[in-house]
Each structure stands twice: as C-alpha cells, then as structure tokens.
Design a protein around this motif. Sequence first.
Motif, mmCIF file in Angstrom:
data_model
loop_
_atom_site.group_PDB
_atom_site.id
_atom_site.type_symbol
_atom_site.label_atom_id
_atom_site.label_comp_id
_atom_site.label_asym_id
_atom_site.label_seq_id
_atom_site.Cartn_x
_atom_site.Cartn_y
_atom_site.Cartn_z
ATOM 1 N N LEU A 1 29.061 9.154 99.560
ATOM 2 C CA LEU A 1 30.180 8.218 99.605
ATOM 3 C C LEU A 1 29.741 6.867 100.141
ATOM 4 N N TRP A 2 28.839 6.850 101.121
ATOM 5 C CA TRP A 2 28.323 5.573 101.619
ATOM 6 C C TRP A 2 27.609 4.833 100.492
ATOM 7 N N TYR A 3 26.863 5.543 99.682
ATOM 8 C CA TYR A 3 26.183 4.919 98.551
ATOM 9 C C TYR A 3 27.211 4.301 97.597
ATOM 10 N N ARG B 1 27.429 0.277 97.209
ATOM 11 C CA ARG B 1 26.879 -0.250 95.955
ATOM 12 C C ARG B 1 27.935 -0.588 94.913
ATOM 13 N N ALA B 2 29.056 0.119 94.914
ATOM 14 C CA ALA B 2 30.044 -0.091 93.853
ATOM 15 C C ALA B 2 31.300 -0.803 94.333
ATOM 16 N N LEU B 3 31.817 -0.446 95.487
ATOM 17 C CA LEU B 3 33.090 -1.007 95.919
ATOM 18 C C LEU B 3 32.952 -2.238 96.796
ATOM 19 N N PHE B 4 32.091 -2.172 97.792
ATOM 20 C CA PHE B 4 32.046 -3.230 98.795
ATOM 21 C C PHE B 4 30.660 -3.851 98.940
ATOM 22 N N SER B 5 29.929 -3.987 97.853
ATOM 23 C CA SER B 5 28.610 -4.615 97.942
ATOM 24 C C SER B 5 28.774 -6.121 98.135
ATOM 25 N N ASP B 6 27.747 -6.737 98.673
ATOM 26 C CA ASP B 6 27.792 -8.192 98.827
ATOM 27 C C ASP B 6 27.267 -8.838 97.551
ATOM 28 N N GLY B 7 27.040 -10.126 97.579
ATOM 29 C CA GLY B 7 26.600 -10.848 96.391
ATOM 30 C C GLY B 7 25.237 -10.443 95.879
ATOM 31 N N THR B 8 24.416 -9.795 96.718
ATOM 32 C CA THR B 8 23.095 -9.366 96.268
ATOM 33 C C THR B 8 23.167 -8.081 95.468
ATOM 34 N N SER C 1 28.365 -4.525 104.247
ATOM 35 C CA SER C 1 28.637 -4.732 105.662
ATOM 36 C C SER C 1 28.781 -3.386 106.362
ATOM 37 N N PHE C 2 28.295 -3.329 107.596
ATOM 38 C CA PHE C 2 28.415 -2.098 108.364
ATOM 39 C C PHE C 2 29.838 -1.853 108.834
ATOM 40 N N MET C 3 30.744 -2.804 108.644
ATOM 41 C CA MET C 3 32.129 -2.593 109.064
ATOM 42 C C MET C 3 32.774 -1.438 108.310
ATOM 43 N N TRP C 4 32.243 -1.088 107.148
ATOM 44 C CA TRP C 4 32.811 0.015 106.368
ATOM 45 C C TRP C 4 32.404 1.369 106.911
ATOM 46 N N LEU C 5 31.365 1.428 107.738
ATOM 47 C CA LEU C 5 30.893 2.707 108.263
ATOM 48 C C LEU C 5 31.952 3.432 109.094
ATOM 49 N N LYS C 6 32.769 2.691 109.837
ATOM 50 C CA LYS C 6 33.761 3.353 110.692
ATOM 51 C C LYS C 6 34.792 4.131 109.882
ATOM 52 N N LEU C 7 34.933 3.818 108.594
ATOM 53 C CA LEU C 7 35.855 4.579 107.759
ATOM 54 C C LEU C 7 35.378 6.005 107.526
ATOM 55 N N PHE C 8 34.092 6.258 107.750
ATOM 56 C CA PHE C 8 33.539 7.591 107.546
ATOM 57 C C PHE C 8 33.599 8.448 108.802
ATOM 58 N N ALA C 9 34.067 7.893 109.900
ATOM 59 C CA ALA C 9 34.167 8.654 111.144
ATOM 60 C C ALA C 9 35.205 9.761 111.020
ATOM 61 N N GLY D 1 44.097 7.581 106.233
ATOM 62 C CA GLY D 1 45.173 7.304 105.293
ATOM 63 C C GLY D 1 45.104 5.935 104.637
ATOM 64 N N LEU D 2 43.944 5.327 104.577
ATOM 65 C CA LEU D 2 43.804 4.005 103.977
ATOM 66 C C LEU D 2 43.698 4.106 102.458
ATOM 67 N N SER D 3 44.123 3.082 101.784
ATOM 68 C CA SER D 3 44.031 3.015 100.334
ATOM 69 C C SER D 3 42.721 2.327 99.958
ATOM 70 N N TRP D 4 41.776 3.091 99.419
ATOM 71 C CA TRP D 4 40.479 2.535 99.039
ATOM 72 C C TRP D 4 40.637 1.545 97.885
#
Length: 167
Positions: free
Chosen positions: A9-11, A15-22, A27-35, A40-43
């Motif tokens: 899911l991190w991949y 790579r697909a949903l929240f990748s940067d311009g490269t 961003s590591f801010m998305w990691l806390k969603l995997f805790a 109940g967030l809408s991806w």
Amino acid sequence: MQQYTRAYLWYVVSRALFSDGTGVNASFMWLKLFAGWEHGLSWGMAALAYLYCQLDEACRRGANPRNVVESKEGNIGGPMLLLSIWSWEHLPVGRPTPKGYDPWDDHDDQDRMPTWAYKWDKVEGFVGNSKTMYLHYCNELDIMTPEQVILVETCFVFPVSLVFQKS
C-alpha cells in the motif's frame, strides 16, 4: 502478512496517488495513515485534493518570462492516471482511440460495476515522433476554447451499456 500489505500500500500511495513531481518520491506525511486502519478517511477525496494542489503549484512554478534564470520546471505530482482519464473524457485533444472492450463480468454480483477508466482499457497507441506530437498537443490545447470542453454529469458506478453507447 500485515507488513507486506502495508509495504504494498505504501508503494501504491507513494507512486500512484501521492507522488511528487519526480514520480519517485512521496512525502512522509502519508506514513501516519498506515498506523491504524480505523481513521475513516476518504482516499479518493484526498487524492483528488492532492492533484488539485499539485496542478496549482505546477502552474505557479512554471517559466518566468521576465527572468529565465529564476524559471523552474512545472512538474506535476499526484494521480496522473486520474488526470489522464479525465482529460480523455472532457478534452477533444490528445485522446487515444478506444479499440473496444471486453464484456464486463460481474461474477454474479449486480453491485459490481466497472469504473469509468474501463472505457479506456484498450486503446490504440500513438505513433510518430514524441517531440512533434508534444508540440502539436500543446498547440491544440492553446487554441482550445471553453466551449470545446465536454461537460458531463457522471457518477462513478454505472451500467456498462450507458458508457458504451454507439453514436
């Protein structure tokens, strides 16, 4: 098994949903969603909001005609597949030609319907010089008028017969 699921899911997220311009960093801010999975967030809404922010930043980050030295690349991050499908549906420019589709198999589940992207599953590839095609695409976008944008009210789940009507 949970660790493998989280890694996969991190991949997908990075790579697909929240990748940067490269296209290779997130961003590591998305990691806390995997805790925890109970947030109940809408991806989908988050990915769409992130795409809007990335488009806005890319537009403002673009070339500075007054100072070439200060110009920055206007790369876009976020769910590019979502942007591609939206543009193919709504813009008369750069759209691939659909080659048809396989019959939809709902596996005896009437609630299982294809997504809007299913329409674009099989398309003819572009042929030609990529630089020439890019310039042509940019020129066509530049001369487009607001009236040429196809506005349709759609829902995300629908019967296949509504999508693939013959004109």
